[in-house]
Design an enzyme around this catalytic site. Structure first.
Site, PDB file in Angstrom:
ATOM      1  N   ASP A  26       0.852  -1.184   0.000  1.00  0.00           N
ATOM      2  CA  ASP A  26       0.000   0.000   0.000  1.00  0.00           C
ATOM      3  C   ASP A  26       0.895   1.244   0.000  1.00  0.00           C
ATOM      4  OD1 ASP A  26      -1.740   2.050   0.506  1.00  0.00           O
ATOM      5  OD2 ASP A  26      -2.570   1.195   2.356  1.00  0.00           O
ATOM      6  N   PHE A  48       1.127   5.465 -10.861  1.00  0.00           N
ATOM      7  CA  PHE A  48      -0.235   5.273 -11.368  1.00  0.00           C
ATOM      8  C   PHE A  48      -1.261   5.113 -10.245  1.00  0.00           C
ATOM      9  CE2 PHE A  48       2.244   2.881 -14.733  1.00  0.00           C
ATOM     10  CZ  PHE A  48       1.986   3.751 -15.770  1.00  0.00           C
ATOM     11  N   SER A  91      -4.137  14.116 -15.870  1.00  0.00           N
ATOM     12  CA  SER A  91      -5.344  13.902 -16.670  1.00  0.00           C
ATOM     13  C   SER A  91      -5.796  15.188 -17.335  1.00  0.00           C
ATOM     14  CB  SER A  91      -6.455  13.410 -15.733  1.00  0.00           C
ATOM     15  OG  SER A  91      -7.702  13.462 -16.371  1.00  0.00           O
ATOM     16  N   TYR A 116     -11.874  14.075  -7.454  1.00  0.00           N
ATOM     17  CA  TYR A 116     -10.897  13.341  -8.265  1.00  0.00           C
ATOM     18  C   TYR A 116     -10.029  14.317  -9.067  1.00  0.00           C
ATOM     19  CZ  TYR A 116      -9.192  11.227 -12.547  1.00  0.00           C
ATOM     20  OH  TYR A 116      -8.403  10.893 -13.612  1.00  0.00           O
ATOM     21  N   LYS A 120      -5.838  15.426  -9.009  1.00  0.00           N
ATOM     22  CA  LYS A 120      -4.890  15.478 -10.137  1.00  0.00           C
ATOM     23  C   LYS A 120      -4.177  16.830 -10.160  1.00  0.00           C
ATOM     24  CE  LYS A 120      -5.360  11.385 -11.750  1.00  0.00           C
ATOM     25  NZ  LYS A 120      -4.287  10.413 -11.526  1.00  0.00           N
ATOM     26  N   TYR A 143      -3.185  12.650 -19.535  1.00  0.00           N
ATOM     27  CA  TYR A 143      -3.849  11.707 -20.440  1.00  0.00           C
ATOM     28  C   TYR A 143      -5.195  12.273 -20.856  1.00  0.00           C
ATOM     29  CZ  TYR A 143      -1.146   8.291 -17.536  1.00  0.00           C
ATOM     30  OH  TYR A 143      -0.213   7.606 -16.813  1.00  0.00           O
ATOM     31  N   ASN A 164     -18.141   2.965 -15.661  1.00  0.00           N
ATOM     32  CA  ASN A 164     -18.488   4.380 -15.825  1.00  0.00           C
ATOM     33  C   ASN A 164     -18.112   4.858 -17.216  1.00  0.00           C
ATOM     34  OD1 ASN A 164     -19.347   5.374 -13.166  1.00  0.00           O
ATOM     35  ND2 ASN A 164     -17.322   4.683 -12.523  1.00  0.00           N
ATOM     36  N   ARG A 261     -25.228  13.560 -18.758  1.00  0.00           N
ATOM     37  CA  ARG A 261     -24.673  13.131 -17.455  1.00  0.00           C
ATOM     38  C   ARG A 261     -24.106  14.372 -16.766  1.00  0.00           C
ATOM     39  NH1 ARG A 261     -19.882   8.674 -17.482  1.00  0.00           N
ATOM     40  NH2 ARG A 261     -18.706  10.406 -18.374  1.00  0.00           N
ATOM     41  N   ASP A 264     -20.365  16.398 -17.234  1.00  0.00           N
ATOM     42  CA  ASP A 264     -19.634  16.153 -18.485  1.00  0.00           C
ATOM     43  C   ASP A 264     -19.301  17.470 -19.189  1.00  0.00           C
ATOM     44  OD1 ASP A 264     -19.288  13.430 -18.541  1.00  0.00           O
ATOM     45  OD2 ASP A 264     -21.145  13.017 -19.639  1.00  0.00           O
TER      46      ASP A 264
END
Ligand code: UFG
Length: 306
Positions: A26, A48, A91, A116, A120, A143, A164, A261, A264
């Site tokens: 971990d 990652f 991201s 989230y 990042k 990415y 998802n 959604r 988005d």
């Protein structure tokens, strides 16, 4: 490993023809991370390990902050102590809803729309500030939308429960695991009304990491902290992706148009020219090749389950 089993590790061993060293631990465990760095000579880390579901992060923000920030702080502490190069998985989410497309690395980061996305942005800042203060070297790869699987169909995406993301939902619908794909909104201000994204093949994405690690360990960086967009530069709509999937794999997908959604963005795609000029990296696989690989992987999983 909190969200997967050893299928992909076994696939990696089969592709390589040997078993690379694997330590199950971990990264939030500071002592374990120190021990790992003390017992190995590590030139570069590719970090990652993080939770990645936008919706879940809204429901469980502390779980996201604890895991995504805590693990990366431990990596940075160890990298600082050992002079290790650090590559961070960032991201396109850091751009939010961009004012202009395609986005370049100089496009402004918008305030994050989810915990989230916030992790990042914060991890990028942790790396930038650590590099500035401690004489380290670091690269953040932003990415865009990674899709597909290794062409061997031995490694690929293994989402637990209901996916998802679009492509695993498409392949699971095609195989009969899900009844119907919902296309979230067809009234966006785009040519066909569905959202535009930059879908990057997972093998192309993996190769970008090889180029970035080489750049760090060969001392080729222009600046000690660098950021690169990793995308194709091609906007593809949800509808175009669904149609391409049907065509390349010769099947009909059960889908319906559903409401938008929440959260988005309408359209985001990369200007990947910096990665091309500095990393010598460029996406090479077509969307069709990638969708064929994704479908081969889903069929491989189905065959294994029988
Ligand atoms: N979509 C559908 N139906 C589905 C799933 C997705 O229509 O069942 C649509 C979405 O509305 C979106 C597109 O397909 O327009 C792509 O959706 P994904 O969930 O596959 O990907 P996102 O663009 O939402 O998110 C991805 C990553 C995130 C990252 C984000 C940054 O999964 O981790 O890009 O832009 F934060």
């Amino acid at each position: 490993m909190s969200n997967c089993d050893d299928t992909n590790y076994k696939g990696v061993c089969a592709i390589l023809g040997f078993e690379p060293e694997f330590v199950k631990m971990d990264f939030c465990d500071t002592a374990a991370v120190e021990q790992l760095f003390d017992s190995h000579k590590i030139d570069a880390v590719i970090h990652f390990a993080a939770f990645k579901a936008v919706g879940e992060s809204v429901k469980e923000p502390l779980m996201y902050y604890k895991n995504n920030l805590g693990s990366f702080l431990n990596v940075l502490e160890a990298a600082k102590a050992h002079g290790t190069n650090v590559l961070f998985s960032s991201s396109a989410t850091v751009y939010g809803e961009p004012d202009e497309t395609p986005v370049t690395e100089k496009s402004p980061r918008k305030s994050a729309t989810s915990p989230y996305g916030n992790t990042k942005q914060m991890c990028e800042d942790f790396l930038r500030d650590s590099v500035a203060a401690y004489g380290m070297h670091g690269i953040a790869l932003r990415y865009f939308n990674p899709i597909g699987a290794h062409p061997s169909a031995l490694i690929g995406e293994l989402p637990r429960g209901v996916p998802n993301n679009l492509v695993p939902f498409i392949t699971q619908t095609a195989i009969g695991k899900r009844e119907c794909l919902s296309i979230f909104g067809n009234d966006y201000p785009t040519p066909d009304g569905t959202c535009l994204r930059d879908y990057i093949d997972i093998v192309d994405l993996a190769k970008a990491h090889v180029c970035a690690v080489r750049r760090m360990i060969d001392g080729l960086m222009d600046e000690p902290y660098e950021i690169f967009n990793i995308g194709t530069g091609r906007p593809v709509s949800v509808m175009e992706l669904v149609t391409a999937f049907e065509k390349v794999n010769g099947l009909k997908l059960n889908y319906r148009i559903a409401p938008r959604r929440a959260g988005d963005v309408t359209a985001v795609w990369a200007d990947p020219s910096l990665a091309e000029s500095k990393l010598g990296w460029k996406a090479s696989r077509t969307v069709e090749e990638t969708l064929a690989a994704a479908w081969a992987w889903e069929k491989h999983l189905a065959a294994k389950a029988q």
